[in-house]
Scaffold this motif. Sequence first.
Motif, short mmCIF file in Angstrom:
data_model
loop_
_atom_site.label_atom_id
_atom_site.label_comp_id
_atom_site.label_asym_id
_atom_site.label_seq_id
_atom_site.Cartn_x
_atom_site.Cartn_y
_atom_site.Cartn_z
N MET A 30 7.48 -4.60 0.32
CA MET A 30 6.74 -4.38 -0.93
C MET A 30 7.08 -5.59 -1.80
SD MET A 30 5.10 -2.34 -3.26
CE MET A 30 5.04 -0.72 -2.56
N PRO A 31 6.12 -6.18 -2.49
CA PRO A 31 6.47 -7.29 -3.39
C PRO A 31 7.62 -6.90 -4.32
CG PRO A 31 4.11 -7.12 -3.19
CD PRO A 31 4.69 -5.91 -2.48
N TYR A 32 8.55 -7.81 -4.50
CA TYR A 32 9.79 -7.54 -5.24
C TYR A 32 9.51 -6.95 -6.62
CZ TYR A 32 14.24 -8.16 -7.54
OH TYR A 32 15.39 -7.94 -8.25
N VAL A 33 8.60 -7.53 -7.35
CA VAL A 33 8.33 -7.04 -8.72
C VAL A 33 7.83 -5.60 -8.69
CG1 VAL A 33 6.83 -7.35 -10.73
CG2 VAL A 33 7.90 -9.32 -9.69
N PHE A 38 8.74 -1.49 -10.88
CA PHE A 38 7.81 -0.37 -10.99
C PHE A 38 8.07 0.77 -10.01
CE2 PHE A 38 5.61 -4.10 -12.66
CZ PHE A 38 5.26 -3.65 -13.92
N GLY A 39 9.13 0.68 -9.21
CA GLY A 39 9.51 1.79 -8.34
C GLY A 39 8.92 1.80 -6.95
N GLY A 40 8.14 0.78 -6.60
CA GLY A 40 7.62 0.68 -5.24
C GLY A 40 6.80 1.88 -4.83
N TRP A 41 6.99 2.32 -3.56
CA TRP A 41 6.21 3.43 -3.03
C TRP A 41 6.49 4.75 -3.73
CZ3 TRP A 41 2.19 1.95 -0.68
CH2 TRP A 41 2.18 0.86 0.18
N PRO A 88 14.91 -2.32 3.19
CA PRO A 88 14.46 -2.25 1.80
C PRO A 88 13.62 -1.01 1.56
CG PRO A 88 14.15 -4.45 2.68
CD PRO A 88 14.56 -3.58 3.83
N PRO A 89 13.77 -0.36 0.44
CA PRO A 89 14.55 -0.76 -0.73
C PRO A 89 16.04 -0.41 -0.66
CG PRO A 89 13.33 1.22 -1.26
CD PRO A 89 12.95 0.83 0.15
N GLY A 90 16.51 0.08 0.47
CA GLY A 90 17.95 0.30 0.65
C GLY A 90 18.51 1.54 -0.03
N LEU A 91 17.69 2.55 -0.19
CA LEU A 91 18.15 3.79 -0.82
C LEU A 91 18.54 4.79 0.27
CD1 LEU A 91 15.34 4.14 -3.49
CD2 LEU A 91 17.60 3.11 -3.77
N SER A 92 19.46 5.66 -0.04
CA SER A 92 19.82 6.69 0.94
C SER A 92 19.87 8.05 0.24
CB SER A 92 21.14 6.37 1.63
OG SER A 92 22.15 6.14 0.70
N SER A 93 18.69 8.62 0.10
CA SER A 93 18.55 9.92 -0.53
C SER A 93 17.45 10.67 0.19
CB SER A 93 18.17 9.75 -2.00
OG SER A 93 17.72 10.96 -2.52
N ILE A 98 11.53 12.15 1.19
CA ILE A 98 10.48 13.17 1.27
C ILE A 98 9.30 12.78 0.40
CG2 ILE A 98 9.91 15.55 0.63
CD1 ILE A 98 12.84 16.25 1.44
N TYR A 99 9.56 12.21 -0.78
CA TYR A 99 8.50 11.89 -1.71
C TYR A 99 7.94 10.49 -1.55
CZ TYR A 99 9.73 16.19 -4.03
OH TYR A 99 9.95 17.49 -4.30
N SER A 100 8.61 9.62 -0.82
CA SER A 100 8.19 8.22 -0.76
C SER A 100 6.81 8.04 -0.16
CB SER A 100 9.23 7.38 -0.03
OG SER A 100 9.39 7.86 1.28
N ILE A 101 6.57 8.65 0.97
CA ILE A 101 5.23 8.60 1.56
C ILE A 101 4.95 10.01 2.04
CG2 ILE A 101 3.75 7.65 3.35
CD1 ILE A 101 5.49 5.20 3.41
#
Length: 120
Positions: A30-33, A38-41, A88-93, A98-101
């Motif tokens: 995902m573009p960095y900005v 803006f929270g990406g996906w 990326p984005p390197g989160l572990s939750s 569940i909500y990302s996609i």
Amino acid sequence: MQGIDYYRNLFEELRRYNITPMVTLSHFDMPYVLENDFGGWLNPESIEWFVEFASLCFEEFSSLVPYWLTFNEPMQTVTGGWENGNWPPGLSSNQESIYSINLMEILHFFSKLKPLTIRL
């Protein structure tokens, strides 16, 4: 637009060598900005960002690219990006994975794309 010119030249060069491109619109990134600011996906507006990006690609390159893929391994992207945090984005939750996609976002996304004719 420097990026568009770059890819147009690349696709034209491939054509000169009888190589048929198959383009993946999103390959684990995902573009960095958009991700950082803006929270990406996780941002519901990401659907519109992607539709706009995909539409631009189709508009600019459909005469040169007969085959398109939307996401490369979406389940792996979610698992690696939001569940175990290895990509990326390197989160572990698990909650964010569940909500990302989710199914509704994917259905909404596909409902906004113009149908393409694929030459066989």
